[in-house]
Design a protein around this motif. Structure first.
Motif, short mmCIF file in Angstrom:
data_model
loop_
_atom_site.label_atom_id
_atom_site.label_comp_id
_atom_site.label_asym_id
_atom_site.label_seq_id
_atom_site.Cartn_x
_atom_site.Cartn_y
_atom_site.Cartn_z
N MET A 184 0.89 -1.39 -0.20
CA MET A 184 -0.09 0.14 -0.06
C MET A 184 0.79 1.19 -0.10
N ILE A 185 0.35 2.14 -0.44
CA ILE A 185 0.83 3.81 -0.64
C ILE A 185 0.05 4.49 0.28
N LYS A 186 0.93 5.27 1.07
CA LYS A 186 0.27 6.57 1.79
C LYS A 186 0.86 7.82 0.88
N HIS A 187 -0.17 8.68 0.56
CA HIS A 187 -0.02 9.78 -0.24
C HIS A 187 -0.54 10.94 0.70
N ILE A 188 0.58 11.88 0.88
CA ILE A 188 0.19 13.10 1.59
C ILE A 188 0.46 14.31 1.10
N VAL A 189 -0.49 15.59 1.14
CA VAL A 189 -0.20 16.70 0.53
C VAL A 189 -0.71 17.60 1.32
N PHE A 190 0.21 18.88 1.39
CA PHE A 190 -0.23 20.09 2.10
C PHE A 190 -0.10 21.14 1.09
N TRP A 191 -1.27 21.99 1.39
CA TRP A 191 -1.43 23.33 0.28
C TRP A 191 -1.67 24.57 1.38
N ASP A 192 -0.96 25.38 0.74
CA ASP A 192 -1.13 26.95 1.30
C ASP A 192 -2.04 27.37 0.62
N LEU A 193 -3.00 28.13 0.99
CA LEU A 193 -4.02 28.67 0.27
C LEU A 193 -4.17 30.04 0.01
N LEU A 194 -4.51 30.80 -1.06
CA LEU A 194 -4.60 32.16 -1.31
C LEU A 194 -5.69 32.46 -0.13
N GLU A 195 -5.84 33.83 0.04
CA GLU A 195 -6.57 34.27 1.16
C GLU A 195 -7.86 34.32 0.65
N GLU A 196 -7.99 34.64 -0.75
CA GLU A 196 -9.22 34.64 -1.57
C GLU A 196 -8.96 34.09 -2.94
#
Length: 98
Positions: free
Chosen positions: A1-13
């Protein structure tokens, strides 16, 4: 099995919505892919309530590396990725074997 982890920094708007509204949309859309995309075992998106560099994180599990590769180009995932690309500043990811 594979664990896939993603993090995002989002725009304020973006796309006429606030960062948190877009984060909730990302959560809803990605979690809805379970049962739609073969090989995607689970997907959970968490929204950061404690500040820091990233606003949202995806933790997902795939049956195999091939399943992860298929997910990446699956039309339903591509739709979500296109939305996310419009509302994010940056993205980091890691994949590892379980």
């Amino acid at each position: 099995m594979i664990k896939h982890i993603v993090f995002w920094d989002l725009l304020e708007e973006a796309e006429g919505k606030s960062k948190w509204e877009n984060a909730k949309i990302i959560k809803e859309k990605l979690e809805a892919l379970v049962g739609v995309i073969p090989g995607l075992i689970d997907a959970e998106v968490g929204l950061n309530v404690n500040g820091g560099e990233y606003d949202a994180a995806l933790v997902s599990t795939f049956e195999s590396m091939d399943a992860l590769k298929s997910y990446d180009c699956h039309p339903e995932h591509v739709k979500v990725r296109e939305f996310v690309s419009k509302v994010r500043i940056s993205r980091v990811a890691i994949d590892y074997e379980l």
